[in-house]
Scaffold this active site. Structure first.
Site, PDB file in Angstrom:
ATOM      1  N   CYS A  10       0.846  -1.194   0.000  1.00 58.39           N
ATOM      2  CA  CYS A  10       0.000   0.000   0.000  1.00 58.39           C
ATOM      3  C   CYS A  10       0.879   1.241   0.000  1.00 58.39           C
ATOM      4  O   CYS A  10       1.043   1.890   1.039  1.00 58.39           O
ATOM      5  CB  CYS A  10      -0.943  -0.006   1.202  1.00 58.39           C
ATOM      6  N   VAL A 142      -5.695  -8.980   1.803  1.00 57.80           N
ATOM      7  CA  VAL A 142      -4.290  -9.250   2.081  1.00 57.80           C
ATOM      8  C   VAL A 142      -3.979 -10.734   2.182  1.00 57.80           C
ATOM      9  O   VAL A 142      -2.815 -11.129   2.155  1.00 57.80           O
ATOM     10  CB  VAL A 142      -3.835  -8.541   3.375  1.00 57.80           C
ATOM     11  N   GLY A 162      -8.809  -1.620   0.837  1.00 57.92           N
ATOM     12  CA  GLY A 162      -9.738  -0.653   0.288  1.00 57.92           C
ATOM     13  C   GLY A 162     -10.635  -1.231  -0.787  1.00 57.92           C
ATOM     14  O   GLY A 162     -11.183  -2.330  -0.655  1.00 57.92           O
ATOM     15  N   CYS A 198      -9.125   5.352  -6.239  1.00 58.71           N
ATOM     16  CA  CYS A 198      -8.462   5.753  -4.996  1.00 58.71           C
ATOM     17  C   CYS A 198      -8.431   7.276  -4.894  1.00 58.71           C
ATOM     18  O   CYS A 198      -8.221   7.964  -5.894  1.00 58.71           O
ATOM     19  CB  CYS A 198      -7.032   5.201  -4.951  1.00 58.71           C
ATOM     20  N   LYS A 233     -11.978  13.070   0.309  1.00 57.46           N
ATOM     21  CA  LYS A 233     -11.460  12.076   1.255  1.00 57.46           C
ATOM     22  C   LYS A 233     -12.010  12.330   2.660  1.00 57.46           C
ATOM     23  O   LYS A 233     -12.430  11.402   3.345  1.00 57.46           O
ATOM     24  CB  LYS A 233      -9.923  12.131   1.266  1.00 57.46           C
TER      25      LYS A 233
END
Length: 252
Positions: A10, A142, A162, A198, A233
């Site tokens: 990440c 993950v 995410g 993102c 965000k």
């Protein structure tokens, strides 16, 4: 010193921490007294573990130049010792404060099951997110092993948190429900085909990252800078925390 080591999955989080640190230092009137260095295993700025996007390297270089941040790219880290970051090429970088994104590693409880995990402890999966060795076991995020279209000479991971994890989880959930009903899993989505979505925060600035695929080859990919990304965000974080606290799990 802020950075991400080889195997980190990440890199966006490291960039966010870097630019938010610079912003907070400026707010406190301390930025001129604190040199900042970004150290990364990425072969170039803006790789992000996904091979980079058009104009990404140039944009990140402009961001670092504007903030007066030095960058060290394409390096592996040997050891983080008190006050000193030792690189695999023999260099030692001094620091007074450091935040390094570590590599993702698989869990021993998974690695210890014969035939379930690879040598790194991640679970090889089909595009249904079923384990290749055990079709009744699913792995997303993950926990899942992800193949990348570059050589081992570029020791960067891919983002498995995410939005990509949410897409994987929806595919896995649909297939688990199908198996419970006695049907064959019918939902499919290769990791590389998941869209890249993102919003990277950067103090009072930010970058919107969009691409039709997480991994190349792609038909399009863009990085759009501007304060609107920072505002988006902040709004998303408030919304996400609100729906989580109240248990509105069916909301998008």
């Amino acid at each position: 010193m802020i950075g991400a080591t080889q195997g980190a999955g990440c890199f966006g989080a490291a960039y966010e921490f870097l630019f938010n640190t610079s912003y907070q230092l400026k707010k406190a009137g301390l930025r001129g007294r604190v040199p900042l260095t970004y150290v990364t295993a990425e072969p170039f700025l803006g790789h992000f573990g996904i091979g980079g996007l058009p104009g990404g390297e140039k944009l990140l270089r402009l961001f670092l130049k504007k903030e007066g941040i030095e960058a060290v790219t394409g390096v592996a880290m040997e050891e983080i010792a008190p006050g000193k970051l030792r690189l695999a090429d023999g260099r030692n970088l001094p620091y007074a404060y450091a935040m390094i994104v570590p590599p993702f590693t698989g869990q021993e409880v998974v690695r210890s099951v014969p035939g379930l995990a690879d040598e790194s402890g991640f679970v090889p999966v089909r595009d249904t997110y079923q384990s290749r060795g055990f079709p009744d076991i699913y792995a997303v995020g993950v926990a899942a092993a992800v193949k990348v279209p570059w050589t081992a000479a570029i020791p960067v991971g891919v983002p498995k948190t995410g939005f990509p994890t949410e897409v994987q989880a929806r595919v896995a959930a649909a297939n688990i429900a199908a198996q419970i009903r006695g049907e064959e899993p019918a939902a499919h989505k290769e990791f590389g085909a998941i869209p890249a979505v993102c919003v990277m925060d950067a103090g009072n600035n930010g970058v919107l990252i969009l691409a039709d695929r997480m991994l190349p080859p792609r038909k399009f990919g863009v990085m759009i800078p501007g304060p609107q990304s920072h505002a988006a965000k902040v709004m998303f974080e408030k919304y996400f925390l609100w729906k989580t606290r109240h248990g509105y799990v069916r909301l998008p």
